[in-house]
Design a protein around this motif. Structure first.
Motif, mmCIF file in Angstrom:
data_model
loop_
_atom_site.group_PDB
_atom_site.id
_atom_site.type_symbol
_atom_site.label_atom_id
_atom_site.label_comp_id
_atom_site.label_asym_id
_atom_site.label_seq_id
_atom_site.Cartn_x
_atom_site.Cartn_y
_atom_site.Cartn_z
ATOM 1 N N ALA A 40 0.824 -1.192 0.011
ATOM 2 C CA ALA A 40 -0.015 0.002 -0.019
ATOM 3 C C ALA A 40 0.834 1.146 -0.118
ATOM 4 C CB ALA A 40 -0.649 0.032 1.178
ATOM 5 N N THR A 41 0.397 2.138 -0.796
ATOM 6 C CA THR A 41 1.114 3.416 -0.701
ATOM 7 C C THR A 41 0.428 4.734 -0.638
ATOM 8 O OG1 THR A 41 1.191 3.922 -3.096
ATOM 9 C CG2 THR A 41 2.748 2.388 -2.436
ATOM 10 N N GLU A 42 0.456 5.543 0.073
ATOM 11 C CA GLU A 42 -0.256 6.787 0.139
ATOM 12 C C GLU A 42 0.362 7.796 -0.562
ATOM 13 O OE1 GLU A 42 -1.471 8.039 4.217
ATOM 14 O OE2 GLU A 42 -1.709 6.010 4.636
ATOM 15 N N ARG A 46 3.595 7.890 2.516
ATOM 16 C CA ARG A 46 3.613 6.563 3.315
ATOM 17 C C ARG A 46 3.516 5.440 2.468
ATOM 18 N NH1 ARG A 46 1.714 7.830 8.974
ATOM 19 N NH2 ARG A 46 1.060 5.580 9.295
ATOM 20 N N VAL A 48 4.251 0.787 2.630
ATOM 21 C CA VAL A 48 4.697 -0.564 3.196
ATOM 22 C C VAL A 48 5.255 -1.323 1.766
ATOM 23 C CG1 VAL A 48 3.764 -2.763 4.413
ATOM 24 C CG2 VAL A 48 2.798 -0.316 4.891
ATOM 25 N N PHE A 61 8.088 -0.244 6.498
ATOM 26 C CA PHE A 61 7.274 0.696 6.563
ATOM 27 C C PHE A 61 8.074 2.256 6.599
ATOM 28 C CE2 PHE A 61 5.675 4.619 9.535
ATOM 29 C CZ PHE A 61 4.541 4.762 8.490
ATOM 30 N N LEU A 84 2.539 -12.722 2.031
ATOM 31 C CA LEU A 84 2.198 -11.352 1.744
ATOM 32 C C LEU A 84 2.316 -10.816 0.249
ATOM 33 C CD1 LEU A 84 3.403 -9.389 4.930
ATOM 34 C CD2 LEU A 84 1.113 -9.933 4.492
ATOM 35 N N TYR B 38 -3.366 1.584 11.450
ATOM 36 C CA TYR B 38 -2.971 1.410 10.169
ATOM 37 C C TYR B 38 -1.625 2.032 9.702
ATOM 38 C CZ TYR B 38 -7.745 -0.280 10.134
ATOM 39 O OH TYR B 38 -8.770 -0.913 10.316
ATOM 40 N N LEU B 39 -0.741 1.172 9.056
ATOM 41 C CA LEU B 39 0.379 1.543 8.474
ATOM 42 C C LEU B 39 0.182 2.524 7.191
ATOM 43 C CD1 LEU B 39 3.139 -1.271 8.916
ATOM 44 C CD2 LEU B 39 2.962 1.018 10.395
ATOM 45 N N ALA B 40 -0.612 2.084 6.379
ATOM 46 C CA ALA B 40 -1.043 2.817 5.003
ATOM 47 C C ALA B 40 -2.124 2.405 4.639
ATOM 48 C CB ALA B 40 0.071 2.512 4.127
ATOM 49 N N THR B 41 -3.102 3.441 4.135
ATOM 50 C CA THR B 41 -4.399 2.844 3.463
ATOM 51 C C THR B 41 -4.506 3.826 2.221
ATOM 52 O OG1 THR B 41 -5.559 4.939 4.575
ATOM 53 C CG2 THR B 41 -5.395 2.835 5.845
ATOM 54 N N GLU B 42 -4.885 3.214 1.153
ATOM 55 C CA GLU B 42 -5.214 3.864 -0.014
ATOM 56 C C GLU B 42 -6.751 4.029 -0.050
ATOM 57 O OE1 GLU B 42 -3.572 1.763 -3.414
ATOM 58 O OE2 GLU B 42 -1.732 1.638 -2.288
ATOM 59 N N ARG B 46 -7.291 -0.476 -0.355
ATOM 60 C CA ARG B 46 -5.811 -1.350 0.009
ATOM 61 C C ARG B 46 -5.560 -0.691 1.373
ATOM 62 N NH1 ARG B 46 -3.394 -3.732 -4.534
ATOM 63 N NH2 ARG B 46 -1.281 -3.892 -3.387
ATOM 64 N N GLN B 47 -4.988 -1.757 2.136
ATOM 65 C CA GLN B 47 -4.458 -1.325 3.521
ATOM 66 C C GLN B 47 -3.667 -2.159 4.152
ATOM 67 O OE1 GLN B 47 -7.658 -2.514 6.452
ATOM 68 N NE2 GLN B 47 -8.831 -1.570 5.264
ATOM 69 N N VAL B 48 -2.723 -1.865 4.996
ATOM 70 C CA VAL B 48 -1.948 -2.473 5.854
ATOM 71 C C VAL B 48 -2.220 -2.393 7.362
ATOM 72 C CG1 VAL B 48 0.316 -3.196 6.193
ATOM 73 C CG2 VAL B 48 -0.350 -2.749 4.041
ATOM 74 N N PHE B 61 -2.918 -7.479 5.413
ATOM 75 C CA PHE B 61 -3.143 -6.726 4.256
ATOM 76 C C PHE B 61 -4.288 -7.126 3.677
ATOM 77 C CE2 PHE B 61 -3.036 -7.453 -0.598
ATOM 78 C CZ PHE B 61 -3.091 -5.930 -0.875
ATOM 79 N N ARG B 91 -3.481 6.856 14.126
ATOM 80 C CA ARG B 91 -4.380 5.988 13.106
ATOM 81 C C ARG B 91 -4.527 4.877 13.852
ATOM 82 N NH1 ARG B 91 -2.389 6.182 7.529
ATOM 83 N NH2 ARG B 91 -2.068 8.031 7.006
#
Lengths: 159, 159
Positions: A40-42, A46, A48, A61, A84, B38-42, B46-48, B61, B91
């Protein structure tokens, strides 16, 4: 980068350059293949990332904004990685990394494979700000692209 | 959800409801505290996610679009978790989860803590589509919010 040098709060100081030509004898440097993909990328930076080399597999991360970064990395077991990795389909890249000593730092020269073949990028991570300011790039370095999104690995993996 | 029931490609079938009142004797059900971040969310879903319960810590994931989901989960060691968890500052959310058997399924009742205290949400995961269609909600279920973003854990954690 591998996370050797950190200031407080896990922040890195690093600079990134395009490469005009491959330096003499680069093949004698330590090198290995890196395969990586993004879960995932923001847009704010941010991300992972999963990474596989001949030595180990890891999950990282990152918060990447301009020249400052926060980075947290863990080693994964092969089973954790295998569970993963399919989540990164369509968001992967491969490159050969050469580690080239230069003055008091280590240059990481990345030679991209696959659909980005031909792209050469060099990164340098500094132990502190003074070392970063002192740095004189070698002649084979081209334009500096620190902080630019065009050559970020995330963007290369997604495009 | 915990990933007990999966169709092909790790897709889940589940429905989500607001809760009008707490059912009789819910406190006798198996329950535990969940802390997640949450480490990253799109925006596309998509999310981790990192999650900690009294039993274990995990990294998940997810790709969450409408009622279909892809989910890949690994257990982490305490050290792996401790290295990544600070990346979820700002988060996070906490909730108590009660596992309540109902007909042929298990209802997961989430009682939120902290700044979302007062919010009650129930989720049901189905072994197959037929079971999903057959489902008759108990009287204490309120409005169905399946696929809605308003009560997604990501949104609750970020707001």
């Amino acid at each position: 980068m591998g996370g050797r040098n950190r200031t407080r709060n896990n922040r890195e100081i690093e600079r990134k350059f395009l490469v005009k030509w491959l330096p003499d004898n680069f093949k004698r440097s330590r090198h290995f293949i890196i395969e990586q993909g993004y879960l995932a990328t923001e847009p704010t930076g941010r991300q992972v990332r999963l990474r596989k080399t001949n030595k180990s597999v890891s999950l990282t991360f990152k918060v990447a904004r301009s020249s400052h970064r926060e980075e947290r990395e863990i080693k994964l077991s092969q089973n954790q990685f295998a569970a993963l990795w399919p989540g990164t389909v369509g968001r992967r890249l491969r490159k050969a990394r050469y580690e080239i000593p230069w003055q008091d730092v280590l240059i990481e020269l990345d030679i991209y494979r696959g659909r980005h073949a031909g792209l050469l990028v060099a990164e340098v991570e500094f132990p502190n700000r003074a070392s970063c300011r002192r740095f004189k790039p070698p002649s084979w370095f081209g334009r500096e692209v620190t902080g630019g999104k065009r050559y970020s690995n995330v963007r290369l993996a997604l495009e």
